[in-house]
Design an enzyme around this catalytic site. Structure first.
Site, PDB file in Angstrom:
ATOM      1  N   LYS A   9       0.830  -1.201   0.000  1.00 18.24           N
ATOM      2  CA  LYS A   9       0.000   0.000   0.000  1.00 18.24           C
ATOM      3  C   LYS A   9       0.876   1.267   0.000  1.00 18.24           C
ATOM      4  O   LYS A   9       2.102   1.186   0.214  1.00 18.24           O
ATOM      5  CB  LYS A   9      -0.919  -0.027   1.224  1.00 18.24           C
ATOM      6  CG  LYS A   9      -1.950  -1.166   1.199  1.00 18.24           C
ATOM      7  CD  LYS A   9      -2.863  -1.068   2.418  1.00 18.24           C
ATOM      8  CE  LYS A   9      -3.899  -2.165   2.452  1.00 18.24           C
ATOM      9  NZ  LYS A   9      -4.838  -1.994   3.589  1.00 18.24           N
ATOM     10  N   TYR A  49     -12.173  -2.645  -3.510  1.00 16.80           N
ATOM     11  CA  TYR A  49     -12.727  -2.622  -2.149  1.00 16.80           C
ATOM     12  C   TYR A  49     -14.253  -2.624  -2.134  1.00 16.80           C
ATOM     13  O   TYR A  49     -14.857  -2.168  -1.153  1.00 16.80           O
ATOM     14  CB  TYR A  49     -12.193  -1.405  -1.389  1.00 16.80           C
ATOM     15  CG  TYR A  49     -10.789  -1.585  -0.846  1.00 16.80           C
ATOM     16  CD1 TYR A  49     -10.458  -2.676  -0.025  1.00 16.80           C
ATOM     17  CD2 TYR A  49      -9.789  -0.649  -1.111  1.00 16.80           C
ATOM     18  CE1 TYR A  49      -9.183  -2.828   0.489  1.00 16.80           C
ATOM     19  CE2 TYR A  49      -8.497  -0.796  -0.595  1.00 16.80           C
ATOM     20  CZ  TYR A  49      -8.208  -1.890   0.208  1.00 16.80           C
ATOM     21  OH  TYR A  49      -6.938  -2.043   0.736  1.00 16.80           O
ATOM     22  N   ARG A  85      -1.639 -14.258   3.940  1.00 19.87           N
ATOM     23  CA  ARG A  85      -2.435 -13.697   5.050  1.00 19.87           C
ATOM     24  C   ARG A  85      -1.668 -13.838   6.362  1.00 19.87           C
ATOM     25  O   ARG A  85      -1.622 -12.910   7.172  1.00 19.87           O
ATOM     26  CB  ARG A  85      -3.797 -14.405   5.159  1.00 19.87           C
ATOM     27  CG  ARG A  85      -4.765 -14.102   4.040  1.00 19.87           C
ATOM     28  CD  ARG A  85      -5.299 -12.688   4.018  1.00 19.87           C
ATOM     29  NE  ARG A  85      -6.253 -12.386   5.057  1.00 19.87           N
ATOM     30  CZ  ARG A  85      -6.970 -11.248   5.091  1.00 19.87           C
ATOM     31  NH1 ARG A  85      -6.822 -10.325   4.130  1.00 19.87           N
ATOM     32  NH2 ARG A  85      -7.803 -11.000   6.064  1.00 19.87           N
ATOM     33  N   THR A  91      -5.551  -7.533  10.589  1.00 21.20           N
ATOM     34  CA  THR A  91      -5.882  -6.267   9.907  1.00 21.20           C
ATOM     35  C   THR A  91      -5.392  -5.055  10.697  1.00 21.20           C
ATOM     36  O   THR A  91      -4.812  -4.130  10.127  1.00 21.20           O
ATOM     37  CB  THR A  91      -7.417  -6.179   9.700  1.00 21.20           C
ATOM     38  OG1 THR A  91      -7.828  -7.310   8.926  1.00 21.20           O
ATOM     39  CG2 THR A  91      -7.800  -4.893   8.998  1.00 21.20           C
ATOM     40  N   ARG A 102       2.517  -6.480   9.320  1.00 14.87           N
ATOM     41  CA  ARG A 102       1.772  -5.445  10.053  1.00 14.87           C
ATOM     42  C   ARG A 102       2.231  -5.366  11.508  1.00 14.87           C
ATOM     43  O   ARG A 102       2.302  -4.279  12.080  1.00 14.87           O
ATOM     44  CB  ARG A 102       0.275  -5.747   9.957  1.00 14.87           C
ATOM     45  CG  ARG A 102      -0.278  -5.506   8.547  1.00 14.87           C
ATOM     46  CD  ARG A 102      -1.616  -6.176   8.355  1.00 14.87           C
ATOM     47  NE  ARG A 102      -2.276  -5.770   7.103  1.00 14.87           N
ATOM     48  CZ  ARG A 102      -3.419  -6.304   6.679  1.00 14.87           C
ATOM     49  NH1 ARG A 102      -4.023  -7.229   7.391  1.00 14.87           N
ATOM     50  NH2 ARG A 102      -3.951  -5.883   5.537  1.00 14.87           N
ATOM     51  N   ASN A 112      -1.781  -0.001   7.366  1.00 16.40           N
ATOM     52  CA  ASN A 112      -1.335  -1.362   7.682  1.00 16.40           C
ATOM     53  C   ASN A 112      -0.522  -2.008   6.556  1.00 16.40           C
ATOM     54  O   ASN A 112      -0.383  -3.219   6.494  1.00 16.40           O
ATOM     55  CB  ASN A 112      -2.504  -2.228   8.156  1.00 16.40           C
ATOM     56  CG  ASN A 112      -3.555  -2.424   7.080  1.00 16.40           C
ATOM     57  OD1 ASN A 112      -3.407  -1.920   5.963  1.00 16.40           O
ATOM     58  ND2 ASN A 112      -4.599  -3.154   7.397  1.00 16.40           N
ATOM     59  N   HIS A 115      -1.911  -5.255   1.441  1.00 15.83           N
ATOM     60  CA  HIS A 115      -3.179  -5.929   1.181  1.00 15.83           C
ATOM     61  C   HIS A 115      -2.867  -7.323   0.684  1.00 15.83           C
ATOM     62  O   HIS A 115      -1.984  -7.493  -0.162  1.00 15.83           O
ATOM     63  CB  HIS A 115      -3.995  -5.193   0.111  1.00 15.83           C
ATOM     64  CG  HIS A 115      -5.124  -6.040  -0.399  1.00 15.83           C
ATOM     65  ND1 HIS A 115      -6.325  -6.099   0.256  1.00 15.83           N
ATOM     66  CD2 HIS A 115      -5.198  -6.918  -1.425  1.00 15.83           C
ATOM     67  CE1 HIS A 115      -7.106  -6.980  -0.383  1.00 15.83           C
ATOM     68  NE2 HIS A 115      -6.437  -7.487  -1.405  1.00 15.83           N
ATOM     69  N   GLU A 126      -9.631 -10.369  -7.539  1.00 13.69           N
ATOM     70  CA  GLU A 126      -8.700  -9.241  -7.480  1.00 13.69           C
ATOM     71  C   GLU A 126      -7.631  -9.318  -8.577  1.00 13.69           C
ATOM     72  O   GLU A 126      -7.264  -8.293  -9.153  1.00 13.69           O
ATOM     73  CB  GLU A 126      -8.057  -9.183  -6.082  1.00 13.69           C
ATOM     74  CG  GLU A 126      -9.080  -8.812  -5.013  1.00 13.69           C
ATOM     75  CD  GLU A 126      -8.581  -9.005  -3.590  1.00 13.69           C
ATOM     76  OE1 GLU A 126      -7.350  -9.141  -3.392  1.00 13.69           O
ATOM     77  OE2 GLU A 126      -9.428  -9.019  -2.671  1.00 13.69           O
TER      78      GLU A 126
END
Ligand code: IDP
Ligand code: MG
Length: 149
Positions: A9, A49, A85, A91, A102, A112, A115, A126
């Protein structure tokens, strides 16, 4: 082999963490099959999103993700969705374990850093939003016989 969608990000790019994050993906043994630095358009951000359109933080999320360049990737490997993940962490960085991206580099849920798609279905959706088939390469890494039994 699974494919997942990963995006560093704007905060990850601005904080100089591209190399650190890409390095963790490589060291895990996962294969990056597409990667590009881009500005995300408002239209792409809203599609990406879409599940959060009703949330009160939606506008902040769209403004943030379109505010500065991101690094878009397709990452491939066994259990790639779950692996990415796990490596990203919870998150909210306040809840993310040390050792996760994170947990190690973040403090705020709105900053954070990364993604990663939350399921195989999300990953497929995606990847289609961000990449065309001919932007992905097919190859194996020389070390893969030492990564997989
Ligand atoms: P995820 O990125 O771990 O999949 P999601 O629930 O899909 O988390 O939320 C998407 C993004 O929206 C999060 O990564 C985070 O940046 C932001 N976000 C989620 N919940 C909040 C919140 O309560 N306040 C502000 N931003 C949030
Ligand atoms: Mg999500």
């Amino acid at each position: 082999m699974e494919q997942t969608y990963v995006m560093i990000k704007p905060d990850g790019v601005q904080r100089g963490l591209i190399g650190e994050i890409v390095s963790r993906i490589e060291q895990k043994g996962l294969r990056i099959v597409a990667m590009e630095m881009r500005m995300i358009t408002d239209d792409i951000a809203r599609r990406h999103y879409a599940e959060h359109v009703e949330k009160d933080f939606f506008k902040f999320l769209i403004d943030f993700i379109t505010s500065s360049p991101v690094v878009c990737m397709v990452v491939e490997g066994e259990n790639a969705v779950a692996a990415m993940r796990m490596m990203s962490g919870a998150t909210d960085p306040k809840d993310a374990s040390v050792g996760t991206i994170r947990g190690d580099f973040g403090l705020d849920v709105g900053r954070n850093l990364i993604h990663t798609a939350d399921s195989l279905e999300s990953a497929e959706r995606e990847i289609t939003i961000h990449f065309t088939g001919d932007e992905m390469v097919e190859y194996t890494r020389a070390e893969e016989t030492w990564v997989y039994e």
